[in-house]
Design an enzyme around this catalytic site. Structure first.
Site, PDB file in Angstrom:
ATOM      1  N   HIS A  34       3.730   6.366  -6.888  1.00  9.31           N
ATOM      2  CA  HIS A  34       2.881   7.406  -7.496  1.00  9.31           C
ATOM      3  C   HIS A  34       3.628   8.747  -7.414  1.00  9.31           C
ATOM      4  O   HIS A  34       3.753   9.480  -8.403  1.00  9.31           O
ATOM      5  CB  HIS A  34       1.548   7.465  -6.738  1.00  9.31           C
TER       6      HIS A  34
ATOM      7  N   HIS B 172       1.768   4.393  -2.908  1.00  6.85           N
ATOM      8  CA  HIS B 172       1.830   5.859  -2.760  1.00  6.85           C
ATOM      9  C   HIS B 172       3.204   6.379  -3.192  1.00  6.85           C
ATOM     10  O   HIS B 172       3.313   7.371  -3.902  1.00  6.85           O
ATOM     11  CB  HIS B 172       1.639   6.260  -1.292  1.00  6.85           C
TER      12      HIS B 172
ATOM     13  N   HIS C 148       0.839  -1.202   0.000  1.00  5.00           N
ATOM     14  CA  HIS C 148       0.000   0.000   0.000  1.00  5.00           C
ATOM     15  C   HIS C 148       0.878   1.259   0.000  1.00  5.00           C
ATOM     16  O   HIS C 148       0.727   2.142  -0.849  1.00  5.00           O
ATOM     17  CB  HIS C 148      -0.895  -0.031   1.247  1.00  5.00           C
ATOM     18  N   GLU C 149       1.806   1.316   0.948  1.00  3.06           N
ATOM     19  CA  GLU C 149       2.653   2.516   1.060  1.00  3.06           C
ATOM     20  C   GLU C 149       3.600   2.654  -0.129  1.00  3.06           C
ATOM     21  O   GLU C 149       3.883   3.756  -0.581  1.00  3.06           O
ATOM     22  CB  GLU C 149       3.437   2.513   2.380  1.00  3.06           C
TER      23      GLU C 149
END
Length: 596
Positions: free
Chosen positions: A394, A391, A387-388
């Site tokens: 991105h 980010h 998940h991290e």
């Protein structure tokens, strides 16, 4: 290792390399001094922004100063998060916060001054080739202009600002400081005081009496304060209506969506499409009932574990390897950057004394992103890692392909990249799993994410829509009416196979997000967009990956809805939500197969 190590005892390979941001404290101090000087030079532009050359120079200074301040702020706070008890970095963090406020104040004249220009002057600036780099900024200012009032009215609204925070502040004090819950018997038969933090532990208990007692105690406590809590929620709705009318918006909902330039259809489509697929949620509830082996499924059974916790011992090294394997569909370039993040000081891995809890991805433009974890060797931590890193990548792609001003993506887009990584990891784990117990554990884990992130948040979003519309129409909402609206929504969302306990009617009273109105829908749209992307990537391959990487590289260079649309996810249509629902349906079918 049971004791939590001190920061100094943490191995270097498990720490992030903040030296990539600032090589030393002296380098930080030097940049801080430069920023302080730059702040002084901002004022020379005041009153001159109608001139394109002056405006360009002013924007350039704004970018340069903002980047310095961001770097200083991020470094100071990340150092502080390594060990929050360390006084040196507490002080540095405070110093950076003050600098940030000072900078915002110094730059605060820019937008009002540009907006005070005539439409003709503003149009000339938007189309001026010398300002091409700032076109999106200027178009955004022009779009906002319709809702900016005269100088005197704006000054008045600014003064109302402090008063308008009251409903949220009062709720927060009541909810976090003054509310006292009774004692409830835990699994060992001990009387334990119920708290917000312990509530979820009670609901996750295998003992049904413990779940039921925690649930009743929670809502009876809120029930005793229903008049006060209804007044604070009503006051918040009234405040929203005041602002939407003062700023000439058609409705509070449209005012809330205006900032991100999101069409109203995105909100209404979400609710309508989820309504259409409520039978799937009802099917999932029937399955829950069957798996829990109960005659009646109650509201307090929603968090009870459906299968025995399948102990998955996953070391950090294994987690990285599995995450990398699961992200193969995103192509070579993505994997190369991911590996770079794993190998080169992006991640602060384990817990240490005083370290900030939780996990996040952060950083400053011009330097690679950073990820803070508190890794435990389990499934949850592996999902947190992917998940991290979603980010982080991105931000990496946005920063690498956009100017500073256009690199920052909106909250509307933020959760898409992180959730997509989770969806690909889940797909990989499900395909690889041969153990029916493990598979069931994974399926329930994923199905519950749909329940909590898509269905539940949409139900919240619908509650906000109904309460605002009724108040806008001149109705006043009593505690009884708020509870009735909320109870009816639960009936609708959870369906006939479930006992909708009367106590749940008070749940509206404990949702802090209702004081940040019309925000929760972003959880549901973000999750749906990510699920839609993962479906396209797994089914189409290369062309879908190409579109997705285009999305990551776009940052905030256009409006969120356009960025997603270009990448093949059109949130103004029901399609992405339909695609997410088809994934949810597949999960339920697999679960039904396993329970036969």
């Amino acid at each position: 290792m049971n004791h939590v190590p001190k920061r100094s005892e943490t191995a270097a390979e498990h720490r992030w390399t903040l030296e990539d941001l600032f090589t030393s404290q002296a380098a930080w101090d030097k940049e801080y001094a430069q920023a302080k000087e730059q702040i002084k030079s901002v004022a020379v532009f005041q009153g001159k922004l109608a001139d394109p050359e002056q405006l360009k120079a002013c924007f350039e200074l704004e970018d340069d100063l903002s980047l310095h301040v961001e770097r200083l702020y991020v470094y100071a706070n990340m150092k502080h998060h390594e060990d929050t008890a360390e006084p040196t970095y507490q002080a540095l963090s405070d110093k950076s916060k003050k600098l940030s406020v000072e900078t915002s104040e110094a730059l605060s004249f820019i937008t009002p001054e540009v907006l005070s220009l005539t439409d003709k002057e503003l149009d000339a600036l938007v189309s001026n080739p010398a300002l091409a780099k700032y076109r999106h900024t200027l178009e955004e200012m022009r779009r906002q202009k319709a809702h900016i009032l005269s100088k005197g009215e704006e000054a008045l609204l600014a003064q109302v600002g402090n008063v308008s925070q009251a409903p949220g502040t009062i709720f927060s004090m009541l909810n976090n400081a003054d509310l006292k819950f009774p004692k409830v018997k835990n699994e060992d038969g001990e009387e334990v005081e119920l708290t917000h933090g312990r509530y979820i532990q009670f609901l996750e208990s295998k003992n049904r009496d413990v779940r039921s007692a925690g649930f009743k105690a929670m809502y009876e406590t809120y029930g005793k304060l229903k008049n006060t809590l209804a007044s604070t929620l009503n006051a918040n709705i009234t405040k929203n209506i005041f602002y939407s009318r003062a700023r000439k918006y058609p409705s509070t909902l449209e005012m809330s969506l205006y900032g991100d330039n999101i069409p109203k259809e995105v909100y209404t489509n979400l609710i309508d499409t989820i309504h259409k697929h409520l039978p799937l949620m009802h099917r999932y509830m029937e399955l829950r009932k069957k798996l829990l082996k109960v005659d009646e499924l109650h509201m307090y059974d929603l968090f009870a574990p459906l299968v025995d916790e399948f102990k998955m011992d996953i070391s950090f090294e294994q987690a990285k390897a599995t995450v990398k394997e699961s992200l193969k569909p995103l192509g070579e370039d993505y994997l190369k950057v991911l590996q770079d993040g794993f190998d080169n000081g992006w991640i602060d891995t384990y817990e240490n004394e005083g370290k900030r809890s939780g996990a996040y991805s952060w950083g400053a433009y011009g330097t690679h992103p950073y990820v803070l974890l508190n890794h435990k060797d389990n499934l949850n931590s592996m999902f947190t890692l992917t998940h991290e890193m979603g980010h982080a990548l991105h931000s990496y792609y946005s920063d690498g392909n956009q100017d500073y001003r256009d690199a920052q993506y909106t909250i509307f887009l933020a959760e898409v990249a992180s959730t997509l990584n989770e969806a690909l990891l889940m797909d990989y784990m499900l395909n690889k799993s041969t153990n029916p117990k493990e598979k069931m554990y994974l399926l329930t884990y994923y199905a519950d994410q749909f329940r909590t992130t898509v269905f539940r948040q949409t139900m919240f979003a619908e509650f906000e829509k109904i309460t605002h519309e009724r108040t806008e129409a001149g109705e006043s909402l009593t505690p009884q009416e708020l509870s009735q609206i909320y109870y009816d929504l639960n009936m609708k969302y959870y369906g006939p196979g479930m006992v909708i306990d009367k106590d749940i009617e008070m749940e509206w009273a404990r949702i802090p997000h209702f004081y940040t109105s019309f925000y929760v829908y972003k959880y549901a749209t973000g999750f749906s967009a990510a699920t839609s992307f993962s479906k396209q990537i797994l089914e189409e391959g290369a062309p879908a990956v190409e579109r997705y990487l285009g999305f990551l590289k776009s940052g905030g260079s256009d409006y969120s809805i356009n960025i997603l649309k270009k990448a093949g996810v059109d949130m103004s249509t029901p399609e992405p939500i339909e695609q997410a629902m088809s994934v949810f349906e597949e999960l339920i079918e697999q679960m039904e197969q396993l329970t036969k």
